[in-house]
Write an enzyme that holds these catalytic residues in place. Sequence first.
Site, short mmCIF file in Angstrom:
data_model
loop_
_atom_site.label_atom_id
_atom_site.label_comp_id
_atom_site.label_asym_id
_atom_site.label_seq_id
_atom_site.Cartn_x
_atom_site.Cartn_y
_atom_site.Cartn_z
N SER A 26 43.37 41.79 39.90
CA SER A 26 42.33 42.23 40.84
C SER A 26 42.64 43.61 41.41
O SER A 26 41.77 44.48 41.50
CB SER A 26 42.24 41.23 42.01
OG SER A 26 41.77 39.99 41.56
N ASP A 325 41.45 30.59 40.67
CA ASP A 325 41.83 30.73 39.26
C ASP A 325 42.97 29.79 38.86
O ASP A 325 43.40 29.78 37.71
CB ASP A 325 42.25 32.17 38.96
CG ASP A 325 41.06 33.12 39.00
OD1 ASP A 325 39.92 32.67 38.77
OD2 ASP A 325 41.28 34.32 39.28
C1 S3P Z 1 38.18 38.13 41.27
C2 S3P Z 1 37.44 37.19 41.93
C3 S3P Z 1 37.32 35.80 41.48
C4 S3P Z 1 38.35 35.42 40.43
C5 S3P Z 1 38.50 36.51 39.39
C6 S3P Z 1 38.92 37.81 40.03
C7 S3P Z 1 38.24 39.50 41.81
O1 S3P Z 1 36.03 35.63 40.92
O2 S3P Z 1 38.00 34.22 39.81
O3 S3P Z 1 39.46 36.14 38.43
O4 S3P Z 1 39.10 40.29 41.38
O5 S3P Z 1 37.43 39.83 42.70
P1 S3P Z 1 34.75 35.17 41.82
O6 S3P Z 1 34.46 36.27 42.75
O7 S3P Z 1 33.66 34.98 40.81
O8 S3P Z 1 35.19 33.90 42.47
#
Ligand code: S3P
Length: 447
Positions: A26, A325
């Site tokens: 992220s 996740d």
């Molecule tokens: C993420 C947000 C999450 C996560 C993804 C990374 C991010 O998704 O599942 O692997 O970096 O903002 P969602 O916002 O769809 O929950």
Amino acid sequence: MNTKNSLTSSRSNALKGDVTIPGDKSISHRSLMLGGLAKGETVIHGLLEGEDVICTANAMRAMGAQIARGDDGIWTCHGVGLGNLKQPNDILEMGNSGTSTRLLMGLVGGHNITVQLTGDASLTKRPMNRVIKPLEAMGVNISASEGGRLPLSMTGPSEVTAIEYKLPVASAQVKSCVMLAGLSAAGITTIIEETPTRDHTENMLRAFGAKVEVTDLENDAQKIQLAGRQKLTGTEIHVPSDPSSAAFPTVAALIKSDSNIKMKNILMNDRRNGIYTTLIEMGADIRFENERIEAGEKVADLIVTGNNPLKGIDVPAARVPSMIDEFPILSVAASLAEGTTTMTGLEELRVKESDRLLMMYNGLKACGVNVEMTEDSMTIHGNGQPPMGIKPGGEPIETALDHRIAMSFLVLGTVTNNAVTIDDGAPIKTSFPNFIGLMNGLGSNIE
Ligand code: S3P
């Protein structure tokens, strides 16, 4: 993009050693996006060089940012300046990456350019209406494939409208998309989150010099406010190691007695560490050393031993966003625990890289685990013993282009009586390119 790559994990001895987990996915995405946008130079240490993040780098380059990797693994960005992203010549290829897609849609929406985006067989099935809707309210014109999916084409307006938006789903990607588009608006963009999600966009915008205001509301809700057209200045970023990736060796060590592993510099943001809280409630021996703040984020070194038996627990639904996740790998830990583990509030798992509830349910069942599933929950009845694994002559586990399903079943195979084979390990490169080498270096047996 990927060729199928079947892998087999066979029962191993205890896992031992010190390892370095790759950079947080992220934070890596966001550092390239803001580094590619901000005026001046941004230097990134510890960037995750996984396929998803490379998609973000390539997209930012296609829109004019200068992004280069040095031989020392340090990445440098020279950003275009807010408002100056250029229209790419070709369709942007987002591969498997939902984060690249949804966040870049926000950035692009703030620019008066036309961009087409597409992705692989997993990404083109994922819902984009969650970002299309607020972007349209901000004045962006979007023409998507049926059901609000990729491929899509979008054109940002000449004047972005600042909106107040209450997130209909707990999603950091949607929140970030609206904030990144709001960077170009004349007024203040306001987002209300009922359940707080990861706050890396807020943190990183601040690191680039922007002001982001967060107000606590009732029942843990939050209001986030961002004035548009603020100055973003390049900065230096140290990306901590990814706690979502670290969760795989963590569980592998927990379910194998005598294991002892150490992972340094793991991101311990409160909105990301639900898996560790949960595993500790299950009885896990996880110690945090050298806890500190680095570049505005909490980090710690983790020491995990496989000395304690795990017990089943009820995972509170309110904790889901902080471990969104990690349910695939938690379900592996729960399969080895003594007693029942219930996981509720999991509806978002159906729209990840795969339908993660279904893929875990099918795969665990095939390995002999006593598992139940509803539309938004999973219950696992463990007896403290390793499950059987795949029956001789059984089919490999289907992973549906999902890196986290693939890694979860390879971890399970380190303890099952029969080996566990997955149909395709190629997607592991999206988030954890050296997973197999790192795990085998600790003592697992994955081929
Ligand atoms: C993420 C947000 C999450 C996560 C993804 C990374 C991010 O998704 O599942 O692997 O970096 O903002 P969602 O916002 O769809 O929950």
